[in-house]
Scaffold this motif. Structure first.
Motif, short mmCIF file in Angstrom:
data_model
loop_
_atom_site.label_atom_id
_atom_site.label_comp_id
_atom_site.label_asym_id
_atom_site.label_seq_id
_atom_site.Cartn_x
_atom_site.Cartn_y
_atom_site.Cartn_z
N HIS A 194 8.84 -1.07 8.71
CA HIS A 194 8.70 0.06 7.79
C HIS A 194 8.13 1.27 8.52
O HIS A 194 7.59 1.17 9.61
N VAL A 195 8.28 2.41 7.86
CA VAL A 195 7.77 3.67 8.41
C VAL A 195 6.25 3.73 8.30
O VAL A 195 5.64 2.95 7.57
N HIS A 196 5.65 4.66 9.03
CA HIS A 196 4.19 4.82 9.04
C HIS A 196 3.85 6.28 8.76
O HIS A 196 4.72 7.13 8.59
N ARG A 197 2.53 6.56 8.70
CA ARG A 197 2.11 7.95 8.56
C ARG A 197 2.38 8.70 9.87
O ARG A 197 2.08 8.20 10.95
N HIS A 198 2.91 9.93 9.73
CA HIS A 198 3.19 10.74 10.91
C HIS A 198 1.91 11.04 11.69
O HIS A 198 0.98 11.62 11.13
N PRO A 199 1.85 10.68 12.96
CA PRO A 199 0.77 11.23 13.77
C PRO A 199 0.97 12.73 13.93
O PRO A 199 2.10 13.23 13.88
N ALA A 200 -0.13 13.45 14.08
CA ALA A 200 -0.05 14.91 14.14
C ALA A 200 -0.94 15.46 15.22
O ALA A 200 -2.03 14.94 15.48
N ARG A 201 -0.46 16.53 15.84
CA ARG A 201 -1.27 17.32 16.77
C ARG A 201 -1.23 18.75 16.27
O ARG A 201 -0.14 19.32 16.05
N MET A 202 -2.40 19.33 16.07
CA MET A 202 -2.49 20.61 15.37
C MET A 202 -3.42 21.57 16.09
O MET A 202 -4.46 21.16 16.62
N ARG A 203 -3.04 22.84 16.10
CA ARG A 203 -3.87 23.91 16.64
C ARG A 203 -4.14 24.90 15.53
O ARG A 203 -3.21 25.39 14.88
N TYR A 204 -5.42 25.20 15.31
CA TYR A 204 -5.81 26.09 14.21
C TYR A 204 -6.71 27.20 14.74
O TYR A 204 -7.51 26.99 15.66
N GLU A 205 -6.58 28.36 14.11
CA GLU A 205 -7.48 29.48 14.36
C GLU A 205 -7.78 30.14 13.03
O GLU A 205 -6.88 30.51 12.28
N HIS A 206 -9.07 30.24 12.72
CA HIS A 206 -9.52 30.89 11.49
C HIS A 206 -10.31 32.14 11.84
O HIS A 206 -11.19 32.10 12.70
N GLY A 207 -9.99 33.24 11.17
CA GLY A 207 -10.75 34.46 11.31
C GLY A 207 -11.41 34.82 9.99
O GLY A 207 -10.80 34.65 8.92
N ALA A 208 -12.67 35.29 10.06
CA ALA A 208 -13.42 35.58 8.84
C ALA A 208 -14.34 36.77 9.05
O ALA A 208 -14.62 37.18 10.18
N THR A 209 -14.80 37.31 7.94
CA THR A 209 -15.84 38.34 7.99
C THR A 209 -17.17 37.68 8.33
O THR A 209 -17.30 36.45 8.31
#
Length: 731
Positions: A265-280
């Protein structure tokens, strides 16, 4: 409605009397077995079935040449061969089938088949598959399954900027009942299939063409399901058992062992993620940039929809005017990945919540305050432009969660079971630090992006034994979530008749869609409600015409009353392929978690002391069942945070067993403190809001944040391993 009605299958399941699909039996039946590829990527030069056919007790050995109809199937794209033709694309891909008079004979015969493989380079790095032009193609069309961008605004500068790279491992659904079923050939040339699945009609739609039969000759009935969590949306042994049954003319049963289930059976997708958050400086979000790469493995399955969810929910339940998201689903030679509880939103949630904690630290705010300042509410716009047009009291939920009392610190001489390492006595409290963390998740309910999402229900009122009786018939799969109980509750509520029977699910009634996306209470519940209302209107008319005669007399005089109704929710629309804009979701659900953990920083061991959750469910249909769903979803999120991961090396699975693939036990699950809110959704039946998946999202980042708080480490990957935590002494 609203009462904790007990499940009719509950006692049977806990006493071991419930009949699962693996318990099916017919006299004279044969046993099927599957030969699977040992290689993640190889050409098939030849297959010699002679040694298997020569074994006593073997009735049939089949390869791709024996597929009577279409040779490919698939949930969203027909890219998966029934049996490998000229190549294999993942370890465990089915190559040949055997039917024999005993399961051991079938397994030995499968092992006797000789396959000549020419092994080739396996594509196992999802980023390389997505972005490296020199990477080999897993499929002729290339390695990209779907790229979904989201583009909003044009301001990507801010006074405070935090960035990070995050990774989520491959999680298994770890249901307790491995894949199994029974195929029975019929005199009309068709086949009856008794199967544990999540979606009878989509199975039928894939199985029939591969058998070369019309749909009406492939009849599916739901057998006892031992859990699902998304893995049973895709086919496993359905076509294989039916092929063997039609070839031999005898019933054929296939039951996977646990190891084979990991490949089946299928499984949960492994993920590689890059994030950038900008805030006041005061913590108000200005922009979010994200790159999300989801490893779909060798075949498409539901990867396009998973990518859509990851993109549309990739910022979380926060208001932000400028967004640049790119979500990718790619082919590799790793095991195929598809639906699992949370479905794309889980991976993104871990990343954006980790980022919110970083942003809180950078702005000098608490983890709760940073979330409150940016929380969506009714009237907010999501990054797709969709307006949140139902109650979304996220800020209040966070404040309520933060106000809950914290559990006391462990005292000297505490029960070993309350310490990291438990009764292994690896510690008596030395080097143990406490941490508290928060997590917020937003999950779409029901199918999205224009999918024709509906359910069908047939309701019949008749006289049995002198008493009115209701029969409710749908094709909706009971996979452990308690749907049978809810359908009966709806019928009793709408018709005022106590005696209710829920008929076994099969394809003789119209489709109910999949038991996934937290949708069945909404859609099948809506269909049962609509059918009951139609029956009630007829009964009221009958009473009016017969001067208010008792129901028993009317049914005896006029006979049964039956109505069938379909229920569809409000329409959704595909995301724009360039901007990502569109009202892609029908309903959104929120859950927030707080985790308290004790961490032995010297040994890398974690004990989750308490989990608290606040969730808005719109309307509580069955309090006991609902609490069970929140507990269960939280447990799977805890597992992803600390222990659950299919280990892959060069495309090969290293831990296909519950000895080496660890899932939370009762000793790992802490006490839970719940607050369940009821803010009705006016668009949904009874105002309900799907509840099964949201806890899986927010529990993972909450636990990870708590471990970070205890250790001071970044911990950008889940599951967190002991070696990620253990502090190496100086010198």
């Amino acid at each position: 409605m609203g009462e904790s009605v007990l499940r009719p299958d509950g006692t049977l399941k806990v006493t071991g009397e419930f009949a699962y699909s693996s318990d099916l039996w017919l006299d004279g039946m044969l046993w099927g077995a599957t030969l699977r590829s040992p290689h993640p990527s190889a050409w098939i030069r030849s297959i010699d079935v002679g040694p298997a056919l020569a074994m006593p007790g073997v009735s049939a050995v089949l390869t791709h040449k024996d597929v009577p109809g279409e040779k490919f199937y698939g949930l969203e794209l027909k890219d998966q061969p029934v049996l490998a033709i000229d190549q294999v694309r993942y370890q465990g891909e089915p190559v040949a089938l055997v039917a024999a008079d005993h399961p051991e004979t079938a397994r030995r015969a499968a092992a006797a088949i000789v396959v000549d493989y020419e092994v080739r380079e396996a594509v196992t790095d999802a980023r390389r598959a997505a972005f490296d032009p020199s990477c080999p193609s897993v499929h002729p069309g290339g390695n990209l399954v779907r790229h979904q961008p989201v583009r909003v605004g044009d301001t990507f500068e801010a006074p405070v900027v935090v960035s990070g790279e995050y990774e989520v491992g491959m999680q298994d659904q770890a249901f307790l009942g491995p894949e199994s079923g029974l195929a029975v050939p019929d005199e009309d040339g068709g086949v009856d299939l008794y199967i544990a699945t999540q979606w009878l009609h989509v199975d039928q739609g894939q199985v029939a063409p591969c058998l070369g039969l019309p749909k009406d000759k492939v009849r599916l009935s739901l057998a006892g399901v031992g859990g699902a969590f998304g893995a049973r949306e895709d086919l496993s042994m359905q076509i294989h058992a039916a092929m063997l049954a039609l070839r031999t003319g005898k019933p054929v049963k296939i039951v996977y062992g646990r190891e084979e289930s990991f490949f089946g059976h299928v499984h949960r997708h492994p993920a590689r993620m890059r994030y950038e958050h900008g805030a006041t400086a005061d913590g108000r979000l200005v922009y979010v940039k994200a790159e999300i790469v989801l490893d779909g493995g060798a075949y498409c399955s539901s990867s396009p929809a998973v990518v859509g969810n990851a993109a549309s929910l990739g910022v979380g339940p926060y208001e932000v005017d400028n967004v640049l998201i790119d979500a990718y689903g790619v082919y590799t030679n790793n095991p195929p990945c598809g639906a699992m509880r949370g479905f794309g939103a889980v991976q993104a949630c871990y990343a954006y919540e980790s980022q919110m904690d970083r942003l809180a630290e950078a702005c000098g705010l608490s983890p709760v305050e940073i979330r409150v300042r940016n929380a969506v509410s009714q009237g907010s716009r999501l990054v797709t432009g969709q307006v949140v047009d139902t109650p979304a009291p996220l800020a209040g939920m966070l404040e309520e969660l933060a106000a809950m009392p914290l559990p006391p610190q462990a005292s000297a001489g505490a029960d070993l079971r309350s310490l990291p390492g438990g009764v292994a006595q690896t510690t008596h409290g030395e080097g143990v630090r406490r941490g508290v963390g928060y997590g917020v998740g937003i999950k779409n309910i029901c199918f999205s992006e224009g999918f024709d999402d509906y359910s069908t229900a047939r309701v019949r009122v008749e006289l049995l034994g002198g008493e009115p009786h209701v029969l409710v018939h749908t094709a909706a799969a009971e996979v452990g979530q308690g749907l049978i109980t809810i359908k009966a509750q709806i019928a009793r509520t709408e018709l005022g008749i106590d005696k209710v029977t829920v008929a076994p699910a099969d394809t003789s009634v119209g489709s109910a869609g999949s038991s996934s996306a937290s949708r069945q209470s909404y859609v099948t519940g809506g269909a049962v409600k609509a059918a009951c209302e139609a029956v009630r209107e007829r009964l009221d008319a009958m009473r009016a015409q017969n001067l208010g005669s008792p129901l028993e007399e009317l049914l005896e005089l006029l006979g049964p009353v039956e109505e069938t109704r379909e229920y569809r929710h409000r329409p959704t629309f595909p995301m724009d392929p360039v901007t990502g804009q569109g009202d892609s979701h029908v309903q959104l659900a929120l859950c927030v978690h707080r985790a308290v953990v004790d961490v032995d920083v010297e040994l890398g061991l974690v004990k989750v002391v308490e989990l608290a959750a606040v969730q808005d469910v719109g309307k509580i249909l069955n309090p006991l069942a609902l609490e069970g769903q929140i507990h269960g979803g939280t447990a799977q999120g805890l597992g992803l945070a600390l222990m659950e991961e299919i280990q892959i090396r060069d495309g090969k699975v290293l831990n296909p067993s519950f000895t080496d693939y660890l899932i939370p036990t009762i000793l790992d699950m802490p006490p839970m403190r719940l607050s369940i809110l009821e803010n009705p959704d006016p668009h949904a039946p009874y105002g309900l809001r799907g509840a099964g998946e949201p806890p899986t999202l927010s529990s993972t980042p909450a636990v990870a944040a708590a471990v970070r708080a205890a250790t001071g480490l970044e911990l950008p990957r889940v599951p967190i391993r002991p070696e990620d935590i253990a502090l190496v002494p100086a010198g």
